[in-house]
Design an enzyme around this catalytic site. Structure first.
Site, short mmCIF file in Angstrom:
data_model
loop_
_atom_site.label_atom_id
_atom_site.label_comp_id
_atom_site.label_asym_id
_atom_site.label_seq_id
_atom_site.Cartn_x
_atom_site.Cartn_y
_atom_site.Cartn_z
N GLU A 123 -5.24 2.46 6.12
CA GLU A 123 -5.17 2.35 4.75
C GLU A 123 -5.71 3.75 4.16
O GLU A 123 -5.25 4.38 3.16
CB GLU A 123 -5.56 1.02 4.13
CG GLU A 123 -5.20 0.90 2.80
CD GLU A 123 -5.81 -0.25 2.36
OE1 GLU A 123 -6.56 -0.23 1.26
OE2 GLU A 123 -5.45 -1.50 2.91
N SER A 167 -11.41 -1.29 2.87
CA SER A 167 -10.55 -1.59 4.06
C SER A 167 -10.05 -0.39 4.75
O SER A 167 -9.41 0.41 4.19
CB SER A 167 -9.43 -2.30 3.62
OG SER A 167 -9.78 -3.66 3.17
N ARG A 202 0.75 -1.19 -0.21
CA ARG A 202 0.13 0.00 0.03
C ARG A 202 0.79 1.25 0.11
O ARG A 202 0.56 2.28 0.78
CB ARG A 202 -0.97 0.01 1.19
CG ARG A 202 -1.93 -1.15 1.23
CD ARG A 202 -2.93 -0.93 0.14
NE ARG A 202 -3.70 -2.49 0.20
CZ ARG A 202 -3.26 -3.41 -0.44
NH1 ARG A 202 -2.27 -3.54 -1.09
NH2 ARG A 202 -4.23 -4.57 -0.33
#
EC number: 1.3.1.98
Length: 342
Positions: free
Chosen positions: A325, A229, A159
């Protein structure tokens, strides 16, 4: 005069921006950015707003990247796709599959634009963008100069990429180059995919299974606002993972190439009995604990308070500290998400 950001973020949080500009080509994007800079205003480029949480009203210009177009070149061993940054990611996955170009199916139904995909190095069900990324085309915002970064130059991580670090606020992504190998190899390491037979499976079957898993587990942002998420899956040192596995032998864990171990944030949250917990209008989703939702006209303060509560509970039980995230946007730009919920 301000403009509501509610239609432009999938959390459906109602904050405003001073200006919102829709850029359909590079020139419009550059001139909007340069105009805001001349006026001394903060400026940010947004795709579909599927990975952001606006904490307050934004004091500047939000540019919506709507640069479109898909070009395909075929070579002996691969299909090469050149895709405008404003194209919808899932529509691209479908387009590739409909045209018999497999390789993106594990990434089906990830919300957002193609241009956002390298920023986060998006990933799901065992595949990350870096597996198929050939290059990223950007434009330097100050000079208008074009840059093409190879996948290696993008410095992809979990990420993470150069676009979240050195190049943040310096460049705009205008297109992404993908290379889909004709030697298709299915990735069947996660969830329902492990039940499929690698010898006979088709890309369409993988696509269908991924779509089924995502639609049954994940809430539709049109019904309950969310940004997918909310937390990253934590990557911990091997000794910390061993310690945790001694106490919780059934904890899902995924050894990484560098010796570290990735844990499942959703499982950690679930073990703390947090599914369905609410603070104000924000809630932990009942099917997928990794997702925080706007259940009832949540404010950004509700979401931040809930994220803090989840992080504390998981940290106290497992000594593992979750990081968002989702990117947090303050009055004049991105702020440190971990600090915001610590």
């Amino acid at each position: 005069m301000t403009h509501s950001l509610k239609p432009w973020n999938t959390f459906g949080i109602d904050h405003c921006a001073k200006h919102i500009v829709c850029a359909e080509n590079e020139q419009q994007l550059l001139s909007a950015w340069q105009q805001a800079t001349r006026e001394g205003l903060p400026v940010m480029i947004l795709g579909e707003g599927s990975n952001v949480l606006f904490l307050e009203n934004y004091a500047g210009t939000v540019i919506l990247n709507r640069l479109k177009g898909i070009e395909v070149n075929e070579t002996a061993d691969a299909w090469h796709l050149h895709v405008g940054a404003g194209e919808n990611w899932h529509q691209l996955v479908r387009y590739a599959l409909d045209n018999n170009m497999p390789g993106l199916e594990n990434l089906a139904l990830i919300p957002g634009c193609v241009g956002s995909s390298p920023i986060q190095n998006i990933g799901a069900y065992g595949v990350e963008l870096q597996r198929v990324c050939d290059y990223v085309d950007c434009v330097e915002l100050e000079t208008g100069k074009r840059l093409r970064l190879s996948a290696a130059e993008c410095r992809f991580g979990y990420r993470d990429s150069i676009f979240k670090n050195e190049y943040q606020d310096r460049v705009a992504i205008v297109a992404v180059g993908l290379r889909l190998s004709k030697q298709w190899q299915p990735v069947l390491t996660y969830g329902d995919l492990t039940c499929l037979d690698p010898k006979t499976v088709t890309a369409q079957q993988v696509f269908d299974a991924v779509c089924h898993m995502r639609t049954t587990k994940l809430p539709d942002p049109k019904v309950n606002g969310n940004a997918g998420s909310f937390f990253k899956n934590p990557v911990v040192a091997a000794d910390i993972a061993m310690e945790l596995l001694e106490r919780f032998p059934n904890a899902p864990h995924y050894p990484q190439a560098d010796g570290s171990v990735k844990l499942a944030a959703g499982w950690l949250i679930d073990q703390c009995q947090l599914k369905g917990v609410t603070i104000g209008g924000a809630a932990v989703h009942r099917q997928q604990a990794l997702v925080l939702i706007n259940a009832n006209d949540a404010t950004s303060k509700d979401v931040v308070a809930l994220a803090h509560h989840v992080r504390q509970k998981v940290g106290e039980k497992f000594n593992v500290w979750l990081e968002p995230e989702v990117r947090f946007i303050g009055r004049s730009g991105e702020v440190n998400a971990v600090e915001s919920i610590a």
